[in-house]
Design a protein around this motif. Sequence first.
Motif: not given
Lengths: 151, 280
Positions: A112-117, A146-149, A136-140
């Motif tokens: 059940g991993v959410n992403a694999y890099v 998340l904090v993005s600058v 990708l994670l932010g769009s779920l």
Amino acid sequence: MNTGVKRILLVEDSEQDVELTLAALKEAHLANEVDVARDGAEALDYLYRREAFADRPDELPVFVLLDLKMPKLDGIDVLRQMKGDPLLKNVPVVILTSSREEQDLVQSYKLGVNAYVVKPVDFQQFTDSVRRTWLLLGSLERGPELVSVAS
Amino acid sequence: MPGGSDAVLLSIEDITERKHADRQVIELNRELQQRAALLEAANVELEAFSYSVSHDLRAPLRHIDGFADMLRKHVGETLDPTAQRYLNTISASAKRMGTLIDDLLLFSRMGRAEMNRTTVELEQLVEEALAEVQVAGESRNVEWTRAPLPTVEGDRGLLRQVFVNLLSNALKYSRTRDPALIEVGTVPGEVDETIVYVKDNGVGFDMAYAKKLFGVFQRLHGANEFEGTGIGLANVRRIVSRHGGRTWAEGRVGEGATFYFSLPRRTTGVETQFQSAVTQ
């Protein structure tokens, strides 16, 4: 103690990789607080607020960046524990690994991993992967805040 | 019954010989089992080795490239062109070794992956391989000639890789030609085999080096002339030999090259599996 700070948990045994991952997060303009656990056992201590992490702030990390091959408990063990625990299973987990081995990928998704890099040798490509995974994670739906600058 | 005791004596001698033969069979069986166990162990070891390479060997390379990148940014404009060049060489070499490791792992996987034998329409494989190797929007002039191809028995995924490698090679080494002529067809072989070829009118090669062509990381052109690590034809050879077939090539410098591979019409699975296990 709720500090309101969005934290990422980075689970990584290699010092060089910790530094490079922090640099990649910074380069991708992702400015969250990052806590580091040095192996799978420490990661579980952190998540369950025990041992060295008994005093950590209340909230769970917004997500966990998890290396696979580590001393003591490896990434797969941590992932299995997290996804099997009702309290932790909603914390998104991103596997960050050197390995392109199919068995790792298959097992991670089964758990059940959410992403694999797969960390490429090329640092710039790595930064791009981190940024894309973030988006990708932010769009779920019910994805992490998340904090993005901007640069 | 004196006659009867004679017969008993004779039969005792018979049994001795048979027992001897029996013992030999048991001995041979034991030997075979031991060998099979050794082979099994070697395969497990290879698997572990490859897993370790995948995890552990790539990590330091990532560090080299990552820290070179950070150093570049850290010193920024103050770096003189020579120092710049040194740093770039460090990065490029790390990336190159990353590619070599990936290629080697892929090569090893080609040898280890379990074969999934089905009936395969070669023409359809060529179709798929073409779609994969042709670069969309590329303005090159390539004339393709395709003869009808037979249906064979084999592993679809692996055989597809054979065509992907051969066709991308043909495209690569004919890119200076206008038009590039690439042909896929068959030639008659032995009664029980299918021979397929891929021919191009590209830069070709010197037949003196033909034997080197299918070796791992063997290249007949400089890296600045044609990109690549030299793993493609090694993979072709490994896949074809796992199918019980052969690979060879013909060419002349400046006059193109033809790559052939054969596949047995009816493969006896056990035999080829054993062969591939032995040659690994």
